[in-house]
Design a protein around this motif. Structure first.
Motif, mmCIF file in Angstrom:
data_model
loop_
_atom_site.group_PDB
_atom_site.id
_atom_site.type_symbol
_atom_site.label_atom_id
_atom_site.label_comp_id
_atom_site.label_asym_id
_atom_site.label_seq_id
_atom_site.Cartn_x
_atom_site.Cartn_y
_atom_site.Cartn_z
ATOM 1 N N THR A 13 0.656 -0.844 0.080
ATOM 2 C CA THR A 13 -0.022 -0.356 -0.118
ATOM 3 C C THR A 13 0.968 0.964 0.031
ATOM 4 N N ASP A 16 -1.059 8.085 -2.915
ATOM 5 C CA ASP A 16 -0.879 8.268 -4.818
ATOM 6 C C ASP A 16 -0.592 10.037 -4.267
ATOM 7 N N ASN A 20 -4.450 10.102 -1.779
ATOM 8 C CA ASN A 20 -5.158 8.839 -1.846
ATOM 9 C C ASN A 20 -4.675 7.757 -1.519
ATOM 10 N N TYR A 21 -5.226 6.594 -0.617
ATOM 11 C CA TYR A 21 -4.557 5.461 -0.498
ATOM 12 C C TYR A 21 -4.738 4.807 -1.540
ATOM 13 N N PHE A 22 -3.442 4.116 -1.725
ATOM 14 C CA PHE A 22 -3.578 3.238 -3.322
ATOM 15 C C PHE A 22 -3.206 1.211 -2.829
ATOM 16 N N ASP A 23 -3.388 0.573 -3.048
ATOM 17 C CA ASP A 23 -3.630 -1.128 -2.713
ATOM 18 C C ASP A 23 -2.964 -1.374 -3.707
ATOM 19 N N SER A 24 -2.283 -2.194 -3.615
ATOM 20 C CA SER A 24 -1.440 -3.603 -5.111
ATOM 21 C C SER A 24 -2.917 -3.798 -5.815
ATOM 22 N N ILE A 68 3.116 2.618 -13.121
ATOM 23 C CA ILE A 68 2.561 2.811 -11.764
ATOM 24 C C ILE A 68 4.095 3.204 -11.646
ATOM 25 N N ILE A 90 -0.322 6.548 -12.626
ATOM 26 C CA ILE A 90 0.355 6.336 -11.368
ATOM 27 C C ILE A 90 1.409 6.546 -9.367
ATOM 28 N N LEU A 92 3.383 6.598 -7.138
ATOM 29 C CA LEU A 92 3.442 6.840 -5.798
ATOM 30 C C LEU A 92 4.388 7.257 -4.796
#
Length: 151
Positions: A13, A16, A20-24, A68, A90, A92
């Motif tokens: 995780t 971004d 915002n929270y990003f979960d792979s 990404i 994206i 991260l």
């Protein structure tokens, strides 16, 4: 221990560029993915690499792949980088180096510069390519060739 070709991309995780929270798991294991680790926003090599991914992004998307980018820069830095160069993918933030360490990405230049490594995984999340080179321009054609092969 560094990830190898044939390994599954581990779940991670991050935050971004929009904060915002990003979960792979929302992408990895669902469609092909190109994950590229780069040293720093707005440096010559990293800008050239990001703009090359931008210029070829539609080719990746047409193949169903997501791109990404990951660096230690803050979400705010990433947002400025995206706006300045109109980046459609994206970015991260890995400020604590957890993702970099999870993948086993080494530092270069006597440990002073975060490494530049691109991983390409198939739709099952299995790594098909690991390309480790500080030469930013070589990553995009290598990644695209592998994506074309695996779809």
């Amino acid at each position: 221990m560094a990830l190898q070709i044939g390994d599954k991309i581990p779940n991670f995780t991050a935050i971004d560029s929009s904060g915002n929270y990003f979960d792979s798991s929302a992408i990895v294991g669902i469609r092909p993915v190109v994950l590229y680790f780069y040293p720093k926003d707005n440096t010559p090599g990293c800008t050239a690499q990001a703009c090359s991914f931008r210029d070829q992004y539609e080719d990746f998307k047409d193949l169903g792949a997501e791109v990404i980018g990951i660096s230690g820069d803050s979400a705010a830095s990433h947002e400025k980088f995206i706006q300045k160069y109109n980046l459609p993918f994206i970015l991260l933030s890995d400020s604590d180096k957890k993702i970099r360490n999870l993948f086993g990405v080494k530092t270069n230049l006597f440990g002073l510069l975060p490494g530049r490594v691109t991983y390409v995984a198939d739709k099952n999340g299995i790594i098909q390519l690991i390309f480790d080179s500080m030469n930013a321009s070589n990553h995009i054609p290598k990644a695209l060739a592998i994506v074309k092969k695996i779809v």
